[in-house]
Scaffold this motif. Structure first.
Motif, PDB file in Angstrom:
ATOM      1  N   MET A  12       0.817  -1.197   0.000  1.00 29.55           N
ATOM      2  CA  MET A  12       0.000   0.000   0.000  1.00 29.55           C
ATOM      3  C   MET A  12       0.861   1.261   0.000  1.00 29.55           C
ATOM      4  N   GLU A  13       1.888   1.281   0.841  1.00 32.56           N
ATOM      5  CA  GLU A  13       2.737   2.459   0.961  1.00 32.56           C
ATOM      6  C   GLU A  13       3.434   2.790  -0.352  1.00 32.56           C
ATOM      7  N   SER A  14       3.954   1.775  -1.050  1.00 34.66           N
ATOM      8  CA  SER A  14       4.645   2.018  -2.316  1.00 34.66           C
ATOM      9  C   SER A  14       3.670   2.483  -3.387  1.00 34.66           C
ATOM     10  N   CYS A  15       2.458   1.965  -3.355  1.00 35.55           N
ATOM     11  CA  CYS A  15       1.438   2.378  -4.322  1.00 35.55           C
ATOM     12  C   CYS A  15       1.066   3.838  -4.114  1.00 35.55           C
ATOM     13  N   VAL A  16       0.877   4.237  -2.875  1.00 36.95           N
ATOM     14  CA  VAL A  16       0.548   5.631  -2.562  1.00 36.95           C
ATOM     15  C   VAL A  16       1.652   6.564  -3.024  1.00 36.95           C
ATOM     16  N   ALA A  17       2.894   6.141  -2.840  1.00 33.90           N
ATOM     17  CA  ALA A  17       4.026   6.980  -3.223  1.00 33.90           C
ATOM     18  C   ALA A  17       4.185   7.079  -4.736  1.00 33.90           C
ATOM     19  N   ALA A  18       3.666   6.107  -5.468  1.00 35.78           N
ATOM     20  CA  ALA A  18       3.897   6.045  -6.908  1.00 35.78           C
ATOM     21  C   ALA A  18       2.908   6.872  -7.720  1.00 35.78           C
ATOM     22  N   VAL A  19       1.780   7.269  -7.144  1.00 31.59           N
ATOM     23  CA  VAL A  19       0.742   7.961  -7.909  1.00 31.59           C
ATOM     24  C   VAL A  19       0.330   9.257  -7.229  1.00 31.59           C
ATOM     25  N   ASP A  20      -0.334  10.119  -8.013  1.00 24.59           N
ATOM     26  CA  ASP A  20      -0.789  11.408  -7.495  1.00 24.59           C
ATOM     27  C   ASP A  20      -2.289  11.440  -7.227  1.00 24.59           C
ATOM     28  N   ILE A  21      -2.921  10.290  -7.251  1.00 25.80           N
ATOM     29  CA  ILE A  21      -4.356  10.214  -7.000  1.00 25.80           C
ATOM     30  C   ILE A  21      -4.604   9.450  -5.702  1.00 25.80           C
ATOM     31  N   PRO A  22      -5.759   9.648  -5.068  1.00 28.62           N
ATOM     32  CA  PRO A  22      -6.057   8.892  -3.845  1.00 28.62           C
ATOM     33  C   PRO A  22      -6.082   7.392  -4.112  1.00 28.62           C
ATOM     34  N   VAL A  23      -5.582   6.625  -3.177  1.00 27.43           N
ATOM     35  CA  VAL A  23      -5.545   5.167  -3.289  1.00 27.43           C
ATOM     36  C   VAL A  23      -6.525   4.581  -2.276  1.00 27.43           C
ATOM     37  N   ILE A  24      -7.435   3.748  -2.766  1.00 30.50           N
ATOM     38  CA  ILE A  24      -8.424   3.095  -1.911  1.00 30.50           C
ATOM     39  C   ILE A  24      -7.981   1.659  -1.674  1.00 30.50           C
ATOM     40  N   GLY A  25      -7.823   1.291  -0.439  1.00 27.70           N
ATOM     41  CA  GLY A  25      -7.408  -0.060  -0.108  1.00 27.70           C
ATOM     42  C   GLY A  25      -8.597  -0.992  -0.016  1.00 27.70           C
ATOM     43  N   SER A  26      -8.437  -2.223  -0.517  1.00 25.22           N
ATOM     44  CA  SER A  26      -9.481  -3.234  -0.439  1.00 25.22           C
ATOM     45  C   SER A  26      -9.016  -4.351   0.481  1.00 25.22           C
ATOM     46  N   LEU A  27      -9.872  -4.739   1.407  1.00 24.99           N
ATOM     47  CA  LEU A  27      -9.454  -5.774   2.336  1.00 24.99           C
ATOM     48  C   LEU A  27     -10.558  -6.788   2.583  1.00 24.99           C
ATOM     49  N   ASN A  28     -10.113  -8.016   2.866  1.00 22.82           N
ATOM     50  CA  ASN A  28     -11.003  -9.110   3.205  1.00 22.82           C
ATOM     51  C   ASN A  28     -10.460  -9.771   4.454  1.00 22.82           C
ATOM     52  N   GLY A  29     -11.315 -10.008   5.432  1.00 18.06           N
ATOM     53  CA  GLY A  29     -10.846 -10.563   6.690  1.00 18.06           C
ATOM     54  C   GLY A  29     -11.651 -11.760   7.132  1.00 18.06           C
ATOM     55  N   ALA A  30     -11.225 -12.367   8.254  1.00 14.97           N
ATOM     56  CA  ALA A  30     -11.911 -13.535   8.792  1.00 14.97           C
ATOM     57  C   ALA A  30     -12.449 -13.290  10.194  1.00 14.97           C
ATOM     58  N   SER A  31     -11.772 -12.442  10.949  1.00  8.08           N
ATOM     59  CA  SER A  31     -12.209 -12.146  12.314  1.00  8.08           C
ATOM     60  C   SER A  31     -12.385 -10.643  12.463  1.00  8.08           C
TER      61      SER A  31
END
Length: 247
Positions: free
Chosen positions: A1-20
């Protein structure tokens, strides 16, 4: 996530899937710390336990919203399955729980069967425009009835598909399959096609037509859908002939 945010000038939305619940919350917190501008929680799970009632599944979604919202300060959207027994009620429950956006709808990966080897094979298929009808219907119903933003996903292949979702009332239109088919630069084609359509229709901004074909808040959605069903049958009869069997 951190490298993706640093690589672009647009907002980055994180997608997550969990179990607990603790896992959902902790992962969400870490994604915010590494620069996510917003989160899409994706409770992708096929309830295989036949003893679990639908109400328990719905309540689990609400619990996930509370856990993630308590862990972060950035906006949180939830990507929903189309298979709830009462989709509108679930959306109202999530809206009341504080969700910032609803993403309609998730596509479950459904395996295929190889009849020669008699084995179950994993299958990943890209979406097609014909799959967008269900999501458009619910966006048109929910527009004006929930506080959360409405994001459309599934079946976006052309600029026309984007326009249809916006006319139904979507705040956001998403696509992945079209970019996988045609490459990242195809995003510019979608935007150009949408702009060309807007110019033909004399729309200066998206807000000029967003939700133009949504079901009004003063209209009973059930009656509206029933009228649409009858109209569809009449159209089918005109197209294919008298195919209905009368008792």
């Amino acid at each position: 996530m951190e490298s993706c945010v640093a690589a672009v000038d647009i907002p980055v939305i994180g997608s997550l899937n969990g179990a607990s619940l603790s896992g959902w919350a902790e992962t969400a917190r870490r994604m915010q710390e590494t620069g996510a501008a917003a989160l899409e929680v994706n409770p992708y799970a096929v309830p295989g336990d036949l003893g679990v009632p639908g109400s328990a599944i719905e309540e689990r979604h609400v619990e996930i919203v509370h856990a993630v919202k308590d862990a972060v300060s950035i906006p949180v959207a939830m990507k929903l399955s189309p298979f709830f027994s009462a989709t509108g009620t679930v959306c109202h429950m999530l809206d009341a729980a504080g969700i910032d956006g609803l993403v309609l709808f998730n596509r479950f990966l459904q395996p295929d069967i190889d009849i020669e080897t008699m084995l179950v094979r994993p299958a990943v298929t890209l979406s097609a425009p014909y799959e967008a009808g269900l999501a458009r219907t619910w966006i048109a119903i929910l527009r004006g009835h929930v506080r959360a933003s409405l994001a459309a996903t599934t079946g976006v292949e052309t600029g026309a598909d984007v326009a249809k979702y916006l006319l139904a009332g979507a705040d956001v239109v998403m696509t992945a399959s079209a970019l996988l088919r045609h490459g990242r630069s195809y995003a510019a084609t979608l935007l150009a096609d949408l702009s060309a359509w807007m110019e033909r229709k004399d729309f200066a901004t998206i807000d000029d037509f967003r939700g133009l074909l949504a079901i009004g808040t003063d209209v009973h959605a059930g009656d509206f859908e029933r009228a649409g069903y009858v109209a569809a049958l009449s159209h089918a009869k005109e197209t294919y002939g008298d195919f209905l069997v009368r008792a």
